[in-house]
Design a protein around this motif. Structure first.
Motif, PDB file in Angstrom:
ATOM      1  N   ILE A 106    -130.346  -5.241  52.469  1.00  0.00           N
ATOM      2  CA  ILE A 106    -131.352  -6.127  51.879  1.00  0.00           C
ATOM      3  C   ILE A 106    -131.270  -6.069  50.355  1.00  0.00           C
ATOM      4  O   ILE A 106    -131.310  -7.095  49.675  1.00  0.00           O
ATOM      5  N   HIS A 107    -131.133  -4.862  49.809  1.00  0.00           N
ATOM      6  CA  HIS A 107    -131.031  -4.703  48.357  1.00  0.00           C
ATOM      7  C   HIS A 107    -129.796  -5.413  47.817  1.00  0.00           C
ATOM      8  O   HIS A 107    -129.850  -6.075  46.771  1.00  0.00           O
ATOM      9  N   LEU A 108    -128.671  -5.281  48.523  1.00  0.00           N
ATOM     10  CA  LEU A 108    -127.458  -5.984  48.109  1.00  0.00           C
ATOM     11  C   LEU A 108    -127.669  -7.495  48.105  1.00  0.00           C
ATOM     12  O   LEU A 108    -127.349  -8.178  47.127  1.00  0.00           O
ATOM     13  N   GLU A 109    -128.199  -8.009  49.213  1.00  0.00           N
ATOM     14  CA  GLU A 109    -128.359  -9.459  49.373  1.00  0.00           C
ATOM     15  C   GLU A 109    -129.391 -10.053  48.418  1.00  0.00           C
ATOM     16  O   GLU A 109    -129.203 -11.159  47.907  1.00  0.00           O
ATOM     17  N   GLU A 110    -130.481  -9.334  48.179  1.00  0.00           N
ATOM     18  CA  GLU A 110    -131.578  -9.899  47.398  1.00  0.00           C
ATOM     19  C   GLU A 110    -131.552  -9.544  45.910  1.00  0.00           C
ATOM     20  O   GLU A 110    -132.165 -10.242  45.106  1.00  0.00           O
ATOM     21  N   VAL A 111    -130.872  -8.462  45.547  1.00  0.00           N
ATOM     22  CA  VAL A 111    -130.898  -8.019  44.152  1.00  0.00           C
ATOM     23  C   VAL A 111    -129.494  -7.913  43.552  1.00  0.00           C
ATOM     24  O   VAL A 111    -129.193  -8.549  42.538  1.00  0.00           O
ATOM     25  N   ILE A 112    -128.650  -7.124  44.166  1.00  0.00           N
ATOM     26  CA  ILE A 112    -127.352  -6.817  43.551  1.00  0.00           C
ATOM     27  C   ILE A 112    -126.430  -8.032  43.516  1.00  0.00           C
ATOM     28  O   ILE A 112    -125.900  -8.382  42.461  1.00  0.00           O
ATOM     29  N   PHE A 113    -126.208  -8.681  44.659  1.00  0.00           N
ATOM     30  CA  PHE A 113    -125.312  -9.840  44.675  1.00  0.00           C
ATOM     31  C   PHE A 113    -125.803 -10.976  43.782  1.00  0.00           C
ATOM     32  O   PHE A 113    -124.999 -11.555  43.038  1.00  0.00           O
ATOM     33  N   PRO A 114    -127.092 -11.324  43.803  1.00  0.00           N
ATOM     34  CA  PRO A 114    -127.533 -12.377  42.873  1.00  0.00           C
ATOM     35  C   PRO A 114    -127.315 -11.991  41.401  1.00  0.00           C
ATOM     36  O   PRO A 114    -127.035 -12.861  40.569  1.00  0.00           O
ATOM     37  N   TRP A 115    -127.436 -10.746  41.079  1.00  0.00           N
ATOM     38  CA  TRP A 115    -127.298 -10.304  39.685  1.00  0.00           C
ATOM     39  C   TRP A 115    -125.837 -10.208  39.268  1.00  0.00           C
ATOM     40  O   TRP A 115    -125.446 -10.685  38.206  1.00  0.00           O
ATOM     41  N   LEU A 116    -125.002  -9.561  40.096  1.00  0.00           N
ATOM     42  CA  LEU A 116    -123.604  -9.320  39.743  1.00  0.00           C
ATOM     43  C   LEU A 116    -122.651 -10.401  40.244  1.00  0.00           C
ATOM     44  O   LEU A 116    -121.565 -10.571  39.691  1.00  0.00           O
ATOM     45  N   GLY A 117    -123.056 -11.068  41.333  1.00  0.00           N
ATOM     46  CA  GLY A 117    -122.133 -11.946  42.045  1.00  0.00           C
ATOM     47  C   GLY A 117    -121.388 -11.129  43.090  1.00  0.00           C
ATOM     48  O   GLY A 117    -121.044  -9.977  42.847  1.00  0.00           O
ATOM     49  N   ARG A 118    -121.170 -11.717  44.252  1.00  0.00           N
ATOM     50  CA  ARG A 118    -120.450 -10.995  45.316  1.00  0.00           C
ATOM     51  C   ARG A 118    -119.071 -10.550  44.849  1.00  0.00           C
ATOM     52  O   ARG A 118    -118.567  -9.528  45.262  1.00  0.00           O
ATOM     53  N   ASP A 119    -118.478 -11.336  43.969  1.00  0.00           N
ATOM     54  CA  ASP A 119    -117.150 -11.018  43.449  1.00  0.00           C
ATOM     55  C   ASP A 119    -117.226 -10.426  42.040  1.00  0.00           C
ATOM     56  O   ASP A 119    -116.228 -10.382  41.330  1.00  0.00           O
ATOM     57  N   ARG A 120    -118.439 -10.012  41.653  1.00  0.00           N
ATOM     58  CA  ARG A 120    -118.683  -9.421  40.325  1.00  0.00           C
ATOM     59  C   ARG A 120    -118.345 -10.395  39.207  1.00  0.00           C
ATOM     60  O   ARG A 120    -117.912  -9.996  38.128  1.00  0.00           O
ATOM     61  N   SER A 121    -118.546 -11.666  39.463  1.00  0.00           N
ATOM     62  CA  SER A 121    -118.169 -12.694  38.500  1.00  0.00           C
ATOM     63  C   SER A 121    -119.156 -12.841  37.349  1.00  0.00           C
ATOM     64  O   SER A 121    -118.817 -13.407  36.308  1.00  0.00           O
ATOM     65  N   GLN A 122    -120.380 -12.365  37.509  1.00  0.00           N
ATOM     66  CA  GLN A 122    -121.372 -12.464  36.442  1.00  0.00           C
ATOM     67  C   GLN A 122    -121.062 -11.444  35.348  1.00  0.00           C
ATOM     68  O   GLN A 122    -120.642 -10.329  35.634  1.00  0.00           O
ATOM     69  N   LYS A 123    -121.261 -11.814  34.135  1.00  0.00           N
ATOM     70  CA  LYS A 123    -121.054 -10.901  33.002  1.00  0.00           C
ATOM     71  C   LYS A 123    -122.342 -10.106  32.788  1.00  0.00           C
ATOM     72  O   LYS A 123    -123.081 -10.311  31.824  1.00  0.00           O
ATOM     73  N   THR A 124    -122.618  -9.243  33.736  1.00  0.00           N
ATOM     74  CA  THR A 124    -123.846  -8.444  33.697  1.00  0.00           C
ATOM     75  C   THR A 124    -123.529  -7.002  34.065  1.00  0.00           C
ATOM     76  O   THR A 124    -122.464  -6.698  34.588  1.00  0.00           O
ATOM     77  N   ILE A 125    -124.488  -6.161  33.790  1.00  0.00           N
ATOM     78  CA  ILE A 125    -124.387  -4.735  34.125  1.00  0.00           C
ATOM     79  C   ILE A 125    -125.611  -4.363  34.927  1.00  0.00           C
ATOM     80  O   ILE A 125    -126.721  -4.812  34.635  1.00  0.00           O
ATOM     81  N   MET A 126    -125.418  -3.526  35.918  1.00  0.00           N
ATOM     82  CA  MET A 126    -126.532  -3.027  36.717  1.00  0.00           C
ATOM     83  C   MET A 126    -126.368  -1.517  36.851  1.00  0.00           C
ATOM     84  O   MET A 126    -125.278  -1.030  37.130  1.00  0.00           O
ATOM     85  N   LEU A 127    -127.463  -0.809  36.620  1.00  0.00           N
ATOM     86  CA  LEU A 127    -127.475   0.635  36.814  1.00  0.00           C
ATOM     87  C   LEU A 127    -128.315   0.945  38.038  1.00  0.00           C
ATOM     88  O   LEU A 127    -129.427   0.443  38.180  1.00  0.00           O
TER      89      LEU A 127
END
Length: 168
Positions: free
Chosen positions: A9-30
């Motif tokens: 759920i955390h991946l689908e609702e928070v991590i993937f929207p923030w980073l992109g499934r392929d990490r395409s977003q130019k963002t950082i998550m800790l």
């Protein structure tokens, strides 16, 4: 299963929207804790076979691993002194519940040793993962500096950053 369902759920609702499934977003998550905590607590310490844990990671977390994992540790020759000091500070602050109250020093030292085995486990599993071991007995500033230094190559690669040392 509950940990893995929550992770999904955390991946689908928070991590993937923030980073992109392929990490395409130019963002950082800790993140504080992730798959490695399950490997240590439920696997190495709890006795759940690692094959089962890895199968659950694949099913629920799609084998989505961090770009860099920090493992903060205390050198064993000072582990007991730091553990005892923190336990006393916790008691002095009248904290009703603290993780340091759960188990004795040998239990915590065993956990630390298992965390320190994670880079070797990852290598055995042919995972392309990066770990940075950070001596947490240093000052907070030194710990942060080591963590930042460990991030620099990744930041340079992904964000085309360059860093100038602030050390004199």
């Amino acid at each position: 299963l509950l940990f893995n369902e929550a992770r999904k759920i955390h991946l689908e609702e928070v991590i993937f929207p923030w980073l992109g499934r392929d990490r395409s977003q130019k963002t950082i998550m800790l993140l504080d804790r992730y798959l490695d905590t399950t490997r240590v607590y439920q696997g190495m310490v709890g006795g759940v076979p690692m094959e089962r844990i890895l199968a659950l990671e694949k099913e629920y977390a799609h084998s989505f691993y961090p770009d860099l994992t920090f493992i903060l540790y205390f050198p064993e020759n000072i582990f007991e002194a730091i553990f005892t000091s923190r336990k006393q500070k916790s008691a002095a602050n009248n904290r009703e519940h603290n993780i340091l109250d759960e188990g004795e020093i040998n239990h915590h030292l065993e956990r630390q040793r298992n965390y320190l085995k994670l880079p070797d486990l990852s290598k055995e599993l042919n995972e392309q993962r990066k770990y940075a071991l950070i001596d947490a007995s240093q000052t907070p500033e030194q710990v942060l500096e080591q963590m930042f230094d460990a991030c620099k190559p990744m930041l340079n690669e992904h964000f085309n950053c360059s860093f100038v040392s602030s050390r004199t």
